[in-house]
Scaffold this motif. Structure first.
Motif, PDB file in Angstrom:
ATOM      1  N   ASP A 202      32.444  50.745   8.146  1.00 26.52           N
ATOM      2  CA  ASP A 202      31.091  51.258   7.942  1.00 26.52           C
ATOM      3  C   ASP A 202      30.079  50.147   7.677  1.00 26.52           C
ATOM      4  N   SER A 203      30.488  49.114   6.953  1.00 25.02           N
ATOM      5  CA  SER A 203      29.574  48.013   6.644  1.00 25.02           C
ATOM      6  C   SER A 203      29.163  47.254   7.905  1.00 25.02           C
ATOM      7  N   MET A 204      30.024  47.253   8.911  1.00 23.97           N
ATOM      8  CA  MET A 204      29.721  46.575  10.168  1.00 23.97           C
ATOM      9  C   MET A 204      29.050  47.515  11.157  1.00 23.97           C
ATOM     10  N   ALA A 205      29.242  48.821  10.980  1.00 21.09           N
ATOM     11  CA  ALA A 205      28.685  49.785  11.930  1.00 21.09           C
ATOM     12  C   ALA A 205      27.195  50.007  11.728  1.00 21.09           C
ATOM     13  N   ALA A 206      26.732  49.976  10.472  1.00 13.61           N
ATOM     14  CA  ALA A 206      25.321  50.270  10.194  1.00 13.61           C
ATOM     15  C   ALA A 206      24.361  49.358  10.959  1.00 13.61           C
ATOM     16  N   PRO A 207      24.548  48.024  10.938  1.00 11.86           N
ATOM     17  CA  PRO A 207      23.645  47.168  11.720  1.00 11.86           C
ATOM     18  C   PRO A 207      23.691  47.469  13.214  1.00 11.86           C
ATOM     19  N   LEU A 208      24.872  47.845  13.701  1.00  9.52           N
ATOM     20  CA  LEU A 208      24.993  48.166  15.125  1.00  9.52           C
ATOM     21  C   LEU A 208      24.115  49.351  15.497  1.00  9.52           C
ATOM     22  N   TRP A 209      24.084  50.362  14.628  1.00  8.91           N
ATOM     23  CA  TRP A 209      23.276  51.538  14.935  1.00  8.91           C
ATOM     24  C   TRP A 209      21.779  51.221  14.877  1.00  8.91           C
TER      25      TRP A 209
END
Length: 249
Positions: A202-209
């Motif tokens: 989740d910590s890496m997914a947020a910037p991607l979104w």
């Protein structure tokens, strides 16, 4: 008439679309840039390095959104082309052809960043992997649509002919999407899912979104600008075009 239906009907008018694109394209670019900048900054400097691929995995914040857009823009182009073929809506012809160079740009970014990512992971810049090969074919399809549109002098006939090619090319999209499942592939399987369970923390997914949302909004601005330019070229000689050009100056 329903206000939304009325608005779509008015949007098909070349002068109305010109005013709409002129007003909203800069705001789309500004908002899209801010969101992408936030996401890229967090992806490069805030989130931790991947436990397997280390810092090289950070390129996913550019590669993945560009890859999604390369497919999504082509699908949008084909849908616009189909609407133009069936209902002969001039604006849809313009929008379909405006998609092609933007989608080609996203595809180039996808291939380049994929090669950069593949070098440390696979030990080579390029492999005739099913995913890479089909993505390259997608780029050629974009080039084919652009070339065909430029080769025919009559703009409407050119758009319809190039649009038909775009519609035929849709069969390539599911092949690109599922190539890693259908064939043995160096390319890793799906890591991020819009509706299902993602393998990305989740910590890496947020910037991607943030980047994904931003790149879609940026695309909207780019599409409006390119469509506006084509619209003005098609309508050149009409009084409203001269007024629009005078207002731009």
């Amino acid at each position: 008439m329903n206000p939304i239906v009325l608005w779509f009907h008015k949007l098909g008018s070349p002068p109305y679309f010109d005013a709409f694109a002129k007003r909203w394209a800069p705001w789309c670019h500004l908002l899209g840039f801010v969101l992408m900048a936030v996401g890229v900054y967090q992806g490069l400097f805030v989130v931790p390095a991947d436990y397997q691929q280390s810092d090289s995995a950070r390129i996913l914040y550019i590669h993945v959104p560009a890859a999604w857009m390369s497919i999504g823009v082509y699908l949008g182009m084909a849908i616009y082309a189909a609407i133009a073929q069936i209902w002969r809506i001039k604006l849809c012809e313009v929008l379909a052809m405006a998609c092609a160079p933007i989608g080609a740009g996203y595809t180039i970014v996808t291939l380049v960043t994929g090669s950069i990512w593949g070098k440390p992971m696979w030990g080579t810049w390029w492999s005739w992997d099913p995913r890479l090969t089909t993505e390259l074919i997608l780029l050629f399809m974009y080039f084919g649509v652009m070339g065909l549109y430029a080769a025919i002098e009559d703009r409407r006939q050119a758009a319809r002919t190039a649009g038909f090619l775009a519609m035929v090319g849709v069969v390539l999209l599911p092949i690109i999407r599922y190539s890693v499942n259908w064939w043995d592939s160096l390319h890793q399987g799906q890591t991020v899912s819009v509706f299902g369970q993602s393998k990305l923390d989740d910590s890496m997914a947020a910037p991607l979104w943030w980047v994904v949302i931003g790149i879609h909004i940026w695309f909207g601005g780019s599409l409006l600008l390119r469509a506006r330019a084509d619209n003005l070229e098609r309508e050149s000689g009409k009084s409203w075009v001269a007024k629009s050009a005078g207002g731009a100056e």
